[in-house]
Structures are given as C-alpha cells and as structure tokens.
Design a protein around this motif. Structure first.
Motif, mmCIF file in Angstrom:
data_model
loop_
_atom_site.group_PDB
_atom_site.id
_atom_site.type_symbol
_atom_site.label_atom_id
_atom_site.label_comp_id
_atom_site.label_asym_id
_atom_site.label_seq_id
_atom_site.Cartn_x
_atom_site.Cartn_y
_atom_site.Cartn_z
ATOM 1 N N ILE A 170 0.958 -1.191 0.047
ATOM 2 C CA ILE A 170 0.092 -0.051 -0.130
ATOM 3 C C ILE A 170 0.865 1.169 0.209
ATOM 4 C CG2 ILE A 170 -0.121 0.039 2.479
ATOM 5 C CD1 ILE A 170 -2.873 1.090 -0.132
ATOM 6 N N ALA A 171 1.851 1.441 0.535
ATOM 7 C CA ALA A 171 3.087 2.559 0.687
ATOM 8 C C ALA A 171 3.243 2.578 -0.792
ATOM 9 C CB ALA A 171 4.369 1.989 1.415
ATOM 10 N N ASP A 172 3.738 1.442 -1.620
ATOM 11 C CA ASP A 172 4.072 1.565 -3.131
ATOM 12 C C ASP A 172 3.016 2.254 -3.658
ATOM 13 O OD1 ASP A 172 6.784 0.728 -2.655
ATOM 14 O OD2 ASP A 172 5.970 -1.364 -3.215
ATOM 15 N N LYS A 173 1.808 1.758 -3.390
ATOM 16 C CA LYS A 173 0.349 2.419 -4.250
ATOM 17 C C LYS A 173 -0.033 3.813 -4.041
ATOM 18 C CE LYS A 173 -1.688 -1.933 -5.063
ATOM 19 N NZ LYS A 173 -2.766 -2.840 -4.834
ATOM 20 N N ILE A 174 0.504 4.174 -2.627
ATOM 21 C CA ILE A 174 0.280 5.768 -2.210
ATOM 22 C C ILE A 174 1.175 6.567 -2.713
ATOM 23 C CG2 ILE A 174 0.586 7.322 -0.232
ATOM 24 C CD1 ILE A 174 -0.835 5.174 1.442
ATOM 25 N N HIS A 175 2.625 6.135 -2.845
ATOM 26 C CA HIS A 175 3.550 6.796 -3.568
ATOM 27 C C HIS A 175 3.380 6.747 -5.103
ATOM 28 C CE1 HIS A 175 7.535 6.829 -5.620
ATOM 29 N NE2 HIS A 175 8.029 7.522 -4.595
ATOM 30 N N PHE A 176 2.934 5.963 -5.791
ATOM 31 C CA PHE A 176 2.645 6.004 -7.067
ATOM 32 C C PHE A 176 1.433 6.914 -7.203
ATOM 33 C CE2 PHE A 176 0.437 4.370 -10.853
ATOM 34 C CZ PHE A 176 1.329 4.284 -11.878
ATOM 35 N N THR A 177 0.506 6.914 -6.775
ATOM 36 C CA THR A 177 -0.813 7.631 -6.840
ATOM 37 C C THR A 177 -0.443 9.406 -6.731
ATOM 38 O OG1 THR A 177 -2.209 5.916 -6.260
ATOM 39 C CG2 THR A 177 -3.050 8.113 -6.182
ATOM 40 N N LEU A 178 -0.005 9.560 -5.528
ATOM 41 C CA LEU A 178 0.412 11.170 -5.142
ATOM 42 C C LEU A 178 1.373 11.389 -6.250
ATOM 43 C CD1 LEU A 178 1.255 10.732 -1.328
ATOM 44 C CD2 LEU A 178 -0.738 11.720 -2.413
ATOM 45 N N ASP A 229 -4.827 5.408 -11.061
ATOM 46 C CA ASP A 229 -4.733 4.454 -12.323
ATOM 47 C C ASP A 229 -3.372 3.696 -11.794
ATOM 48 O OD1 ASP A 229 -4.759 2.870 -14.383
ATOM 49 O OD2 ASP A 229 -4.694 4.820 -15.887
ATOM 50 N N PHE A 230 -3.389 2.488 -11.710
ATOM 51 C CA PHE A 230 -2.200 1.585 -11.517
ATOM 52 C C PHE A 230 -1.492 1.112 -12.800
ATOM 53 C CE2 PHE A 230 -4.688 1.494 -7.301
ATOM 54 C CZ PHE A 230 -3.609 2.425 -6.621
ATOM 55 N N THR A 231 -1.814 1.646 -13.900
ATOM 56 C CA THR A 231 -1.079 1.224 -15.049
ATOM 57 C C THR A 231 0.109 1.513 -14.981
ATOM 58 O OG1 THR A 231 -3.292 1.698 -16.428
ATOM 59 C CG2 THR A 231 -0.997 1.574 -17.665
ATOM 60 N N ASN A 232 0.993 0.462 -15.417
ATOM 61 C CA ASN A 232 2.569 0.863 -15.118
ATOM 62 C C ASN A 232 3.098 0.869 -13.775
ATOM 63 O OD1 ASN A 232 2.771 1.084 -18.090
ATOM 64 N ND2 ASN A 232 2.528 3.279 -18.005
ATOM 65 N N PHE A 233 2.009 0.507 -12.766
ATOM 66 C CA PHE A 233 2.583 0.348 -11.332
ATOM 67 C C PHE A 233 3.511 -0.888 -10.990
ATOM 68 C CE2 PHE A 233 1.778 -1.535 -7.138
ATOM 69 C CZ PHE A 233 2.138 -0.667 -6.465
ATOM 70 N N GLU A 234 4.734 -0.530 -10.552
ATOM 71 C CA GLU A 234 5.292 -1.961 -10.137
ATOM 72 C C GLU A 234 5.619 -1.722 -8.649
ATOM 73 O OE1 GLU A 234 9.218 -1.884 -12.037
ATOM 74 O OE2 GLU A 234 8.204 -2.040 -14.181
ATOM 75 N N LYS A 235 5.412 -2.771 -8.010
ATOM 76 C CA LYS A 235 5.598 -2.663 -6.529
ATOM 77 C C LYS A 235 7.027 -2.922 -6.086
ATOM 78 C CE LYS A 235 4.412 -7.692 -5.777
ATOM 79 N NZ LYS A 235 3.697 -8.617 -4.836
ATOM 80 N N THR A 236 7.340 -2.717 -4.944
ATOM 81 C CA THR A 236 8.690 -2.646 -4.379
ATOM 82 C C THR A 236 8.826 -4.308 -4.199
ATOM 83 O OG1 THR A 236 9.048 -0.702 -3.662
ATOM 84 C CG2 THR A 236 10.662 -2.532 -2.661
#
Length: 272
Positions: A18-26, A144-151
């Motif tokens: 979720i930290a990665d998703k928050i970082h990506f979204t912000l 939108d999590f397109t191209n999202f990459e988690k740690t």
C-alpha cells in the motif's frame, strides 16, 4: 544537497504494497514524495537521510496499522515530524487504535479512515495532501495503477548457488550457505540437522559394503528415508529461499548499514 519533497511517507515495511501504491498515486497527481526504498542512496547513513527527508518535506503521510504502531522506526519518524511541526495525515488502513505513545503525537493530526480497502480512499488522500501542500485542487485526481510496479527486494537479487545445492545430494549445504550469507543461525542449524541422514547413510554403506547383499533391504530402507528427507528439504529450502533473497538484496542495498537494514527488513519480520 537535500531535494525538496511535498510528502514524506512513513510506514512499516509490512505494509510495503500500500505504501508503493500511495507513492505511485501521489506522484502521478503531481505531489513529489520521499520514501525510504527509493530515496536513501546506497552507502548513506539511515538516520541522517530520514531526518533530512522529513525536514525538507511539506507534510507527512503516516500509513497507520498494527505494524506501524509497533515499529520503533515509525515512532522515531513521527517524533521528528512533530518536532519539525510538519502536518501529518494518518492514513489508517486496518482500524488500529493509536497506542499511548503514538496517540500523544497524533491526537491533533488529521485522521483518514481507509479500511477495509485502502485503495478506495486514495482520491481523498490526494485531495487532502494537495490542500496541505497548497497545490491546485481543482485538477481531477487520477487513481490508475497502469505501469505500477511494487517494491520486491527478492527480484533484485538472484542466487543460483542455493538452488543448485538443494537439487544435489548435498542439499543440506544449501541451508548452511543461506544461513551464513544472510547471518541466520537458525538456517545453519537446519542444515546441520539435514546433514545427519546423509552421514548415517554413508556410515551405513561403508559398514556393510562387503555384506551389502545380506543387508540390502536395510540399506534400501535407509536410502528411501534419505530421498524422502531430501524431498522435504527441497520444499523447505524453497520456502525460506524467498526470505533469503530478500535479506541478501537488502543487505546489498543498505551497504551493511545495520540501522538501515533493520529499518527495511523490520516489517517483513513482523508480518510473518
């Protein structure tokens, strides 16, 4: 020179996803973020970088959970944020009530209940963060999590030695190798335990080699037991290998800075 950021993200690595998703979204919505896994240069002191990151940020987003409230590193970060008078948004992802220590710092801060599905509250988080950072809030929020990459620390480090040893009759050596490399005494001990059936089989063979035709059924029985233990060891070894790869990757990333290593790996330990 410390780079200025809008948001410092404070969290336990048990909540890395979720930290990665928050970082990506912000960041996708125009807010620059500081997050440990991406913004601590290799070889730098953990405590210096954390302090500089908080001091240079406009605000802090705390990912609050049962893991973060027990993390000494998260507590230190919130203490520093309080010291530097940084606005804090507590993004509560599991409904955990703040401990007495955390409650002291968070009682006057902004709380955002983000459970049971934290992703549903990311738009609200972006808008609140924009307002604190004096950014334009009339721009639509993109979640939108397109191209999202988690740690994933384990994918950054490949180790074929541990895998090859597991597939050989010296499978026990894989556990010893992983234990010594990752400084896990428990794994070394497991390797020594798995060594016992090999030694028994070898001793048995050399003791009865001249009379193998007489003791053949006994030898076959021990050989079958050996193979079964080998199969069990392979399964066991594959289970702990992901943790081993993670440990090895973090050790490399942290350049042997013990505090940084503990900071990054603490959440993985707590989550198990």
């Amino acid at each position: 020179m410390t780079i200025q950021h809008d948001v410092f993200i404070s969290y336990s690595t048990a909540n890395q996803d979720i930290a990665d998703k928050i970082h990506f979204t912000l960041e996708k919505n125009g807010l620059s973020c500081w997050i440990a896994t991406k913004d601590i240069p290799s070889g730098r002191l953990y405590i210096d970088e954390i302090g500089a990151g908080i001091k240079s940020a406009k605000m802090v987003v705390l990912i609050y959970s049962k893991f973060s409230q027990e993390s000494k590193y998260v507590k230190n970060e919130i203490h520093m944020a309080y010291k530097y008078d940084k606005p804090i948004i507590s993004f509560n992802i599991d409904g955990s009530e703040p401990s007495e220590h955390m409650g002291y710092y968070l009682k006057v801060m902004q709380w955002l209940a983000a459970y049971p599905n934290p992703e549903d509250y990311l738009e609200k988080l972006v808008r609140d963060a924009r307002e604190i950072c004096d950014e334009k809030n009339d721009v639509p929020v993109v979640v939108d999590f397109t191209n999202f990459e988690k740690t994933d620390f384990s994918r950054h480090k490949h180790d074929w030695i541990s895998l090859a040893l597991l597939c050989l009759p010296v499978y026990w050596a894989s556990f010893i190798y992983m234990g010594i490399t990752a400084n896990k005494k428990k794994w070394v001990f497991m390797g020594l335990l798995y060594l016992i059936p090999t030694l028994v089989l070898l001793i048995l063979y050399f003791q009865i080699a001249d009379y193998l035709f007489i003791y053949y059924p006994m030898f076959i029985l021990f050989a079958v037991i050996f193979v079964l233990i080998w199969i069990l060891a392979i399964i066991h070894g594959l289970v702990i290998r992901n943790e081993f790869l993670t440990l090895k990757a973090i050790l490399r990333f942290s350049s042997m800075d013990e505090e940084l290593f503990n900071y990054l790996f603490e959440g993985y330990i707590n989550a198990k």
